[in-house]
Motif scaffolding. Structure first.
Motif, PDB file in Angstrom:
ATOM      1  N   TRP A 140      41.778  34.114  29.505  1.00 18.53           N
ATOM      2  CA  TRP A 140      42.416  34.925  28.168  1.00 18.53           C
ATOM      3  C   TRP A 140      42.427  34.241  26.843  1.00 18.53           C
ATOM      4  O   TRP A 140      42.799  32.955  27.190  1.00 18.53           O
ATOM      5  N   GLU A 198      30.564  42.366  35.375  1.00 17.91           N
ATOM      6  CA  GLU A 198      31.049  42.638  34.141  1.00 17.91           C
ATOM      7  C   GLU A 198      32.136  43.424  34.276  1.00 17.91           C
ATOM      8  O   GLU A 198      33.133  43.145  33.338  1.00 17.91           O
ATOM      9  N   ARG A 199      32.584  44.226  35.370  1.00 17.57           N
ATOM     10  CA  ARG A 199      33.586  44.923  35.402  1.00 17.57           C
ATOM     11  C   ARG A 199      34.720  43.920  35.664  1.00 17.57           C
ATOM     12  O   ARG A 199      35.825  44.185  35.234  1.00 17.57           O
ATOM     13  N   ARG A 201      34.874  40.821  34.678  1.00 16.96           N
ATOM     14  CA  ARG A 201      35.237  40.131  33.249  1.00 16.96           C
ATOM     15  C   ARG A 201      36.111  41.097  32.576  1.00 16.96           C
ATOM     16  O   ARG A 201      37.016  40.537  31.774  1.00 16.96           O
ATOM     17  N   GLN A 202      35.758  42.090  32.500  1.00 17.40           N
ATOM     18  CA  GLN A 202      36.651  43.178  31.719  1.00 17.40           C
ATOM     19  C   GLN A 202      37.921  43.275  32.024  1.00 17.40           C
ATOM     20  O   GLN A 202      39.013  43.612  31.371  1.00 17.40           O
ATOM     21  N   VAL A 205      40.223  40.385  31.167  1.00 17.15           N
ATOM     22  CA  VAL A 205      40.579  40.520  29.875  1.00 17.15           C
ATOM     23  C   VAL A 205      41.730  41.541  29.652  1.00 17.15           C
ATOM     24  O   VAL A 205      42.724  41.504  28.818  1.00 17.15           O
ATOM     25  N   SER A 206      41.447  42.822  30.306  1.00 18.55           N
ATOM     26  CA  SER A 206      42.231  43.736  29.813  1.00 18.55           C
ATOM     27  C   SER A 206      43.626  43.724  30.521  1.00 18.55           C
ATOM     28  O   SER A 206      44.768  44.035  29.797  1.00 18.55           O
TER      29      SER A 206
END
Ligand SMILES: [Zn+2]
Length: 281
Positions: A140, A198-199, A201-202, A205-206
């Protein structure tokens, strides 16, 4: 178990409260905590703290005399700032830095093991320090493309916690991230589709970003001994999944527990409980 969000909020709060303060005295009461002897800890005395930053799960306390303290909390350490001097009877203290406004920055450690550590390094030695040098990219605020890690045929749960792969995630937040990404902890990284990658990675971060935002709203100095971590899956086995309402399950290991939702993450399959299978052997 302090991980990236807990270390980040601590660095922010204590960093801004101590920036510019001069260290009057430094002591390392824990016999094993200070891992370096040259320069001696007394070299910090008289220096001002210029800032506290985070790298992975470590703190870097930068001083204005070209020295930095590198601090690793391990599993049970805390970095805290107190208005008073530590009691000599406080057995949790590992490092005490008395600053010129009368406050005391303390590295404390709870539990029976002494694992938290401190190194006093010259700034030009910092980059080569073995723990820092081995760290992968930060998880992050924006992890790099996960592509290099996705080529490895490793289970996600272990890979995401590997500090050489991605710095900052531990046993608590990995459960939250994999639940958010709806991926099995045992799924191999190399088997992820592009959409799943991609899910993931998101979710990294979230989940980490949301936790830091939550702490910004709820945590103030003095930082409590036990941070109330906003976890909805980790150690919530037996409780309903916050997404689908199914019962969260767990796999128990010797010194940690892995939690997941069978409906959201494993196509309804229950993962083998290692603890149980060991008892049945
Ligand atoms: Zn679920």
């Amino acid at each position: 178990m302090p991980e990236l969000p807990e270390v980040e909020i601590t660095a922010r709060l204590i960093g801004s409260a101590t920036a510019g303060r001069r260290i009057e005295s430094a002591m390392a009461p824990g016999v094993n905590a200070l891992k370096t002897y040259d320069p001696p800890l007394s070299a910090t005395e008289g220096a001002a703290i210029t800032g506290i930053s985070r790298r992975g799960k470590l703190f870097v306390v930068a001083l204005d005399n070209e020295l930095s303290l590198l601090i690793h909390l391990m599993s049970a350490g805390r970095l805290q700032l107190f208005d008073n001097r530590a009691s000599p009877r406080d057995r949790t203290s590992r490092l005490l830095l008395r600053v010129d406004d009368g406050r005391e920055l303390r590295l404390r450690e709870f539990g029976t093991k002494q694992r938290a550590w401190v190194k006093l390094l010259r700034d030009d030695e910092l980059g080569a320090e073995e723990t820092l040098a081995a760290l992968g990219p930060e998880a992050w605020p924006a992890p790099p493309s996960l592509q290099p890690l996705l080529d490895a045929p490793r289970p996600l749960h272990g890979m995401l916690r590997d500090q050489r792969v991605l710095a900052g995630i531990g046993r608590s937040w990995v459960d939250e991230i994999l639940h958010e990404a709806m991926l099995s902890p045992f799924k191999r990284a190399s088997e992820l589709t592009d959409a799943e990658a991609e899910r993931l990675r998101q979710a990294v971060v979230s989940k980490l970003g949301d936790a830091i935002a939550h702490y910004e709203q709820t945590i103030a100095l003095p930082i409590p001994d036990k941070l109330p971590m906003p976890l909805t899956v980790h150690r919530r086995n037996g409780e309903p999944c916050p997404r689908c309402g199914d019962t969260l399950e767990a796999v128990f290991y010797e010194d940690y527990v892995m939690c997941y939702c069978p409906t959201c993450q494993t196509d309804g399959k229950l993962l083998k409980d290692r603890r149980l299978s060991r008892l049945l052997k």
